[in-house]
Write an enzyme that holds these catalytic residues in place. Structure first.
Site, PDB file in Angstrom:
ATOM      1  N   GLY A  83      -7.618 -16.674  -6.968  1.00 21.83           N
ATOM      2  CA  GLY A  83      -8.030 -16.256  -5.628  1.00 21.83           C
ATOM      3  C   GLY A  83      -7.403 -17.155  -4.588  1.00 21.83           C
ATOM      4  O   GLY A  83      -6.912 -18.248  -4.910  1.00 21.83           O
ATOM      5  N   LYS A  84      -7.344 -16.731  -3.364  1.00 27.95           N
ATOM      6  CA  LYS A  84      -6.873 -17.591  -2.259  1.00 27.95           C
ATOM      7  C   LYS A  84      -7.325 -16.944  -0.959  1.00 27.95           C
ATOM      8  O   LYS A  84      -7.379 -15.715  -0.853  1.00 27.95           O
ATOM      9  CB  LYS A  84      -5.347 -17.691  -2.269  1.00 27.95           C
ATOM     10  CG  LYS A  84      -4.794 -18.879  -1.503  1.00 27.95           C
ATOM     11  CD  LYS A  84      -5.107 -20.199  -2.206  1.00 27.95           C
ATOM     12  CE  LYS A  84      -4.058 -21.250  -2.032  1.00 27.95           C
ATOM     13  NZ  LYS A  84      -4.112 -22.312  -2.999  1.00 27.95           N
ATOM     14  N   GLY A  85      -7.618 -17.775   0.032  1.00 34.76           N
ATOM     15  CA  GLY A  85      -8.057 -17.201   1.301  1.00 34.76           C
ATOM     16  C   GLY A  85      -7.868 -18.172   2.427  1.00 34.76           C
ATOM     17  O   GLY A  85      -7.295 -19.251   2.259  1.00 34.76           O
TER      18      GLY A  85
END
Ligand code: NAD
Length: 438
Positions: free
Chosen positions: A122-124
């Site tokens: 994931g990444k944000g």
């Protein structure tokens, strides 16, 4: 708030030249395709892995200190969770984009799989310049972001961590906002917290430590003595300084280090502990170099990439080794400390020239591995000592190194392809045994 699959930005084809810096997504996809040919994996699985499961896009309103309201855009890309909850950083930066989050979330999937951690990628982040925000504004922005992401994150769903523009304090605010709404303290919702609220010892040094461990193993594999091994490190921040100091402690000669201000060079090896790191004093590398006896300044900081050393560690930013300078690299081994420092075109040139590139998804994976240790401590409610963290990290890194080395030897491929083969093999097998439902 709106959610949905990624839009056309992430479907853009990768270009074949190096004129513009490649996006993380373009590079991640090309690396995936390149490695897939070495594995007998269902093409449908490869196609699926080119796309994220979901990208959450949220509006994050902030009441500024002057009473005005500004609305920021935030993202959380969730790439694949077949092996466990999504895992990856949250950045606060003006150039955060959906496409970048998707590309970086793919890298997290491979990184967790190559380390055999029970996580997906994931990444944000928020499109915001944290330097323009007061402490109070950063806290309110973080808390509201946590609330907007609350349905999608959690210790069993998706576990954010610090990244560019965020830190342990940001994670403490995020964890507090999430916990207040859930009605109980849930430290395992994020990693990279201060130890007093469930963070782990050794998290900060871990990515640099893993870079040093991998550089040591690579040097040994190619027949170099660690004692007197010459090393150049671009970027003297958290990753670069920790890696340089450990290699120095183990007997290597770190002959050059750099930051945004430029590079310093000492053919006899720098005293890396005397050079202040970025966190200690931004742009201090060159200030140190102008006073220290026997230390020269390099005319152009990027010359550090072209020094005749045994090991080069690019540990600053992405896309620094390109088609333009790959022919000038004189190191024998490149150990990627930063994420994505080598463009796809540069990778091919370096491979043709017989320069071994140990990829980011293996070399700097100490960060996510320490995050995994933190998550284990949080869900078990039992803290580890710094020595335990270091011992476990050493063992996880050596195990991953051996897994990748075996593929290099068995398939006669680059270290990057071998790391992808290990990662993809694990992901594909997990998908196969779980099956497609309904
Ligand atoms: P940092 O901000 O602590 O340090 C970055 C350093 O790079 C600073 O010394 C800065 O002056 C220097 N720098 C920036 N641009 C430069 C340039 N063009 N030339 C020379 N020096 C330059 O950052 P960090 O946490 O050490 O991260 C560095 C890289 O490692 C990033 O790509 C990051 O994504 C990656 N990474 C970080 C972690 C982590 O947990 N810190 C984990 C894995 C990967």
């Amino acid at each position: 708030m709106s959610t949905g699959t990624a839009d056309s930005a992430e479907n853009r084809p990768a270009t074949n030249d190096d004129a513009d810096p490649e996006s993380a997504l373009a590079t991640a996809r090309r690396q995936l395709e390149h490695a897939a040919v070495h594995l007998d994996v269902d093409p449908g699985v490869i196609e699926r892995l080119k796309h994220p499961t979901t990208v959450h896009r949220v509006a994050v309103p902030l009441e500024r200190d002057d009473g005005s309201v500004e609305v920021f855009t935030g993202y959380r890309a969730q790439h694949d969770d077949v092996r466990g909850p999504y895992k990856g950083g949250l950045r606060f930066h003006p150039e955060v984009s959906e496409e970048e989050c998707v590309g970086l979330s793919m890298w997290m999937t491979w990184k967790c799989a190559v380390m055999d951690l029970p996580f997906g990628g994931g990444k944000g982040g928020i499109v915001a310049d944290p330097k323009r925000l007061s402490d109070g504004e950063r806290e309110r922005l973080t808390r509201r972001f946590a609330e907007e992401l609350r349905p999608f994150v959690g210790p069993k769903k998706d576990i954010p961590a610090p990244d560019m523009g965020t830190d342990a304090q940001t994670m403490a605010w995020f964890m507090d906002a999430y916990s207040m709404q859930e009605g109980e303290t849930i430290p395992g919702v994020v990693t990279g917290k201060p130890p007093v609220v469930g963070g782990t010892e050794g998290r900060e040094e871990a990515p640099g430590r893993s870079v040093a461990i991998v550089a040591r193993e690579a040097a040994d594999y190619y027949g170099y003595d660690l004692d007197g091994l010459t090393v150049a490190v671009q970027g003297y921040g958290s990753v670069g300084a920790n890696a340089a100091r450990l290699l120095d402690d183990w007997g290597a000669d770190v002959v050059s280090v750099s930051d945004t201000g430029g590079a310093v060079y000492d053919p006899d090896g720098l005293d890396t502990h005397a050079v202040p790191s970025f966190a200690e004093e931004p742009n201090a590398v060159t200030e140190f170099g102008s006073d220290a006896p026997g230390v020269d300044l390099l005319d152009d900081g990027s010359d550090i990439l072209e020094l005749d050393v045994d090991v080069l560690v690019p540990a600053a930013v992405g896309n620094v080794l390109t088609a333009d300078n790959a022919t000038d690299v004189r190191a024998d081994v490149v150990v990627e400390g930063a994420n994505g420092p080598t463009t796809f075109a540069a990778d091919e040139i370096l491979a043709e020239r017989g320069i071994h590139v140990i990829p980011d998804i293996l070399a700097n994976a100490g960060g996510v591995t320490a995050s995994y240790f933190e998550w284990l401590q949080d869900i078990n409610r039992r803290t580890w000592t710094l020595e335990q963290v270091r011992t476990e990290l050493e063992s996880e890194m050596l195990s991953a190194w051996d897994d990748v080395r075996r593929e290099v030897e068995a398939r006669d491929v680059t270290w990057r392809d071998a790391a992808y083969v290990v990662a993809l093999g694990r992901i594909a097998e997990a998908k196969s045994v779980r099956g497609l439902w309904p």
